[in-house]
Motif scaffolding. Sequence first.
Motif: not given
Length: 139
Positions: A51-52, A93-94, A136-139
């Motif tokens: 995670t880190w 994160g996930r 970054v974020h995955e949709y």
Amino acid sequence: EREPRFTVQESLNYAMAEHWVLRLAVAGAKEQPHFRSKSVSTVLEHDWHGTWFASVFGRYYRDTSEIENAVAISAAAPPLETYQAGVGLRWQGRRSALKLVAGPCFSRYHPDSPRETGFEQLYRDRDWLSVQCAFVHEY
């Protein structure tokens, strides 16, 4: 009308232990008649439970900056060397990730290159503090 540029890059990722990874990248480029560049970078990263991630890195880059078709030879960039080091912290994160990286960066231009006085400020040695943040974020 430029000549083809040839580039080679090699990288190595080595898992030193369960939570430690070492990354090494080496690259070089060549373009006729006289352009040459080389670079090397390394990153040492430690993770906590996937995670880190904390990292330490270093980079080196050098080129001849010779351009065949410059408008005026004295306007072309002189040979350059840069050095960078720093530390980074990443949260994974996930479906999202956040990364913060900071460290000094030093650029050094070859002092004996002919150039017009109008370009003295553009091609002068500089010492920077580089700070980068990415999300970054995955949709």
